[in-house]
Design an enzyme around this catalytic site. Structure first.
Site, PDB file in Angstrom:
ATOM      1  N   ASN A 209      94.463  79.744  28.467  1.00 24.08           N
ATOM      2  CA  ASN A 209      94.310  80.348  27.144  1.00 24.08           C
ATOM      3  C   ASN A 209      92.930  80.968  27.019  1.00 24.08           C
ATOM      4  O   ASN A 209      92.131  80.945  27.966  1.00 24.08           O
ATOM      5  CB  ASN A 209      94.578  79.308  26.043  1.00 24.08           C
ATOM      6  CG  ASN A 209      93.655  78.110  26.152  1.00 24.08           C
ATOM      7  OD1 ASN A 209      92.447  78.220  26.017  1.00 24.08           O
ATOM      8  ND2 ASN A 209      94.242  76.938  26.413  1.00 24.08           N
ATOM      9  N   ASP A 278      99.678  73.000  25.758  1.00 23.72           N
ATOM     10  CA  ASP A 278     100.786  72.180  25.260  1.00 23.72           C
ATOM     11  C   ASP A 278     101.899  72.048  26.294  1.00 23.72           C
ATOM     12  O   ASP A 278     102.698  71.114  26.233  1.00 23.72           O
ATOM     13  CB  ASP A 278     101.357  72.793  23.980  1.00 23.72           C
ATOM     14  CG  ASP A 278     100.362  72.739  22.824  1.00 23.72           C
ATOM     15  OD1 ASP A 278      99.603  71.761  22.743  1.00 23.72           O
ATOM     16  OD2 ASP A 278     100.350  73.689  22.015  1.00 23.72           O
ATOM     17  N   LYS A 288     102.344  80.495  47.721  1.00 26.72           N
ATOM     18  CA  LYS A 288     102.416  81.603  46.759  1.00 26.72           C
ATOM     19  C   LYS A 288     103.860  82.046  46.553  1.00 26.72           C
ATOM     20  O   LYS A 288     104.609  82.249  47.518  1.00 26.72           O
ATOM     21  CB  LYS A 288     101.580  82.781  47.267  1.00 26.72           C
ATOM     22  CG  LYS A 288     101.623  83.994  46.335  1.00 26.72           C
ATOM     23  CD  LYS A 288     100.815  85.157  46.905  1.00 26.72           C
ATOM     24  CE  LYS A 288     100.963  86.392  46.024  1.00 26.72           C
ATOM     25  NZ  LYS A 288     100.216  87.554  46.581  1.00 26.72           N
ATOM     26  N   PHE A 322      90.463  69.599  16.359  1.00 22.74           N
ATOM     27  CA  PHE A 322      90.301  71.007  16.010  1.00 22.74           C
ATOM     28  C   PHE A 322      91.682  71.627  15.816  1.00 22.74           C
ATOM     29  O   PHE A 322      92.648  71.222  16.468  1.00 22.74           O
ATOM     30  CB  PHE A 322      89.553  71.758  17.115  1.00 22.74           C
ATOM     31  CG  PHE A 322      88.057  71.747  16.942  1.00 22.74           C
ATOM     32  CD1 PHE A 322      87.360  72.917  16.744  1.00 22.74           C
ATOM     33  CD2 PHE A 322      87.354  70.554  16.976  1.00 22.74           C
ATOM     34  CE1 PHE A 322      85.977  72.907  16.580  1.00 22.74           C
ATOM     35  CE2 PHE A 322      85.987  70.525  16.815  1.00 22.74           C
ATOM     36  CZ  PHE A 322      85.296  71.712  16.620  1.00 22.74           C
ATOM     37  N   LYS A 336      98.155  68.078  10.667  1.00 17.73           N
ATOM     38  CA  LYS A 336      97.620  67.531  11.909  1.00 17.73           C
ATOM     39  C   LYS A 336      96.749  66.314  11.633  1.00 17.73           C
ATOM     40  O   LYS A 336      96.808  65.311  12.350  1.00 17.73           O
ATOM     41  CB  LYS A 336      96.824  68.620  12.631  1.00 17.73           C
ATOM     42  CG  LYS A 336      96.413  68.288  14.049  1.00 17.73           C
ATOM     43  CD  LYS A 336      95.807  69.518  14.720  1.00 17.73           C
ATOM     44  CE  LYS A 336      95.575  69.293  16.200  1.00 17.73           C
ATOM     45  NZ  LYS A 336      95.042  70.504  16.863  1.00 17.73           N
ATOM     46  N   LYS A 340      98.318  62.830  13.210  1.00 15.98           N
ATOM     47  CA  LYS A 340      97.658  62.320  14.406  1.00 15.98           C
ATOM     48  C   LYS A 340      96.586  61.265  14.105  1.00 15.98           C
ATOM     49  O   LYS A 340      95.851  60.844  14.992  1.00 15.98           O
ATOM     50  CB  LYS A 340      97.069  63.481  15.201  1.00 15.98           C
ATOM     51  CG  LYS A 340      98.156  64.481  15.608  1.00 15.98           C
ATOM     52  CD  LYS A 340      97.721  65.456  16.653  1.00 15.98           C
ATOM     53  CE  LYS A 340      98.869  66.391  17.032  1.00 15.98           C
ATOM     54  NZ  LYS A 340      98.520  67.318  18.131  1.00 15.98           N
TER      55      LYS A 340
END
Length: 399
Positions: A209, A278, A288, A322, A336, A340
């Site tokens: 990301n 995730d 490969k 975060f 969240k 959590k």
């Protein structure tokens, strides 16, 4: 605190009665206190009250010059070691933010070089109005500090954010200002995660990301400055670790999970600022994957939810997560926070200018488990880190 001069600027609202208590408590704690009142403040409380409590002349009019040797608003601005606007109405906040100087308070503040603290008090809808929030952001940019209003029953009958902070809490903040602990996190053990993870497809390719790790590294750097012992677990590639941290490099979400759980039980604070994948490929090829005709389908499986596991197992630890979102930030951040079992969520909308992954600035909102929240303006990531750590110190102190 003998010798420290506090200038209390009182603008007009029902919370003026708390300014009386604040003035009294400051004097009792040995501060020298002078008071400026706006015209509307005098409709709630007489200047004589503040004169009796402060044992000093009360200023009410820019054009009343009792001492011909000085200009009153310049003299009192120079006298102050700290200026507190309490209560600060929406009107007064707007004046200060836009440089309007049409009464004794606003004129004095333009001449002031001492730190200025602003303690808002108003109706919850007034406080959340875009004009008020814009003015607050402007004053943050000026370097003014805000004493966030509390939530509760308001004089207007609403229940919400807008109550002037309690005088005892303001006095405590003033004590800390004049007697700063050079290492407020001395002896505290921090675990901070930063950067992206890389989920391997084959020896050539991986999924990742856009996280740069800059926010996590800024948090580690500022925590070290405040005396903390810091373990930094990072997937960022090209950033030098701040001096003094224990730096652990990882690549995958699985590696991040294993390292975090290894250190977790020994930590006082865990800040999970890393952008952990995730999902990870269900199959990793040892050679490969060659190009073929048609599309390539890759199946992914869920990675372990590190924050959820920490929330389930935390005991004494203060846990910070975060939330990087593209819409409905408050909704998803609060969900969240509750789901959590964390103590604090730092949320940002990554589509907002200045709040993206790779930049050197951020715009965050801090959500606490007591349902309070603090929205920060555009700041450098190091300044944002200082604010986040300050909130952690404050909330840990409350506990």
């Amino acid at each position: 605190m003998g010798g420290k001069n506090i200038l209390v600027c009182v603008s007009g609202g029902i919370a003026v009665y708390k300014a009386c208590t604040l003035t009294s408590k400051l004097v009792q704690n040995g501060y020298n206190v002078k008071v400026i009142m706006s015209e509307s403040a005098m409709k709630f409380v007489s200047p004589l009250t503040f004169q009796a409590l402060s044992r000093n002349e009360v200023y009410t009019d820019t054009f009343i010059e009792n001492n011909p040797k000085v200009i009153a608003h310049i003299d009192v601005a120079d006298w102050a070691d700290l200026i507190i606007v309490a209560p600060a109405t929406a009107n007064m906040i707007g004046k200060i933010a836009n440089g309007i100087a049409d009464d004794m308070i606003s004129t004095t503040l333009l001449a002031a070089t001492a730190p200025v603290w602003i303690a808002p008090a108003m109706n919850v809808h007034m406080y959340s109005h875009p004009a008020v929030q814009k003015n607050i952001d402007t004053l943050y940019q000026f370097g003014h500090r805000f004493i966030e209003p509390g939530e509760g029953y308001l004089a207007c009958g609403y229940v919400g954010k807008g109550r002037l902070e309690e005088p005892e809490a303001i006095v405590k903040l003033i004590h800390s200002h004049f007697n700063p602990s050079p290492v407020p996190l001395d002896g505290k053990k921090f675990l901070i995660t930063a950067g992206p993870t890389k989920e391997k497809i084959d020896p050539v390719r991986y999924v990742t990301n856009h996280s740069s790790g800059k926010m996590g590294y800024a948090l580690a750097e500022e925590a070290i400055k405040m005396g903390a012992e810091v373990v930094l677990i990072s997937g960022a590639d090209n950033m030098p670790a701040p001096n003094g941290v224990t730096h652990i490099k990882i690549e995958s979400a699985e590696e991040m999970y294993n390292e975090v759980m290894k250190y977790f039980t020994h930590m006082d604070v865990i800040i999970k600022s890393a952008a952990v994948s995730d999902y990870t490929p269900s199959q990793v090829y040892d050679k490969k994957v060659k190009k073929q005709d048609g599309n390539l389908m890759i199946e992914f499986k869920r990675t372990k939810d590190i924050l959820l596991e920490l929330g389930k197992n935390k005991k004494h630890q203060f846990l910070v997560g975060f939330a990087a979102e593209t819409n409905d930030l408050e909704k998803y951040a609060v969900q969240k926070l509750e789901r959590k079992n964390v103590d604090m969520i730092v949320g940002n909308n990554i589509l907002e200018a200045g709040a993206g992954f790779s930049g050197d600035t951020n715009i965050v909102t801090i959500f606490h488990k007591d349902h309070s929240m603090k929205k920060l303006p555009l700041l450098s990531k190091n300044e944002t880190a200082k604010e986040i750590l300050g909130e952690i110190i404050l909330k840990m102190g409350d506990d």
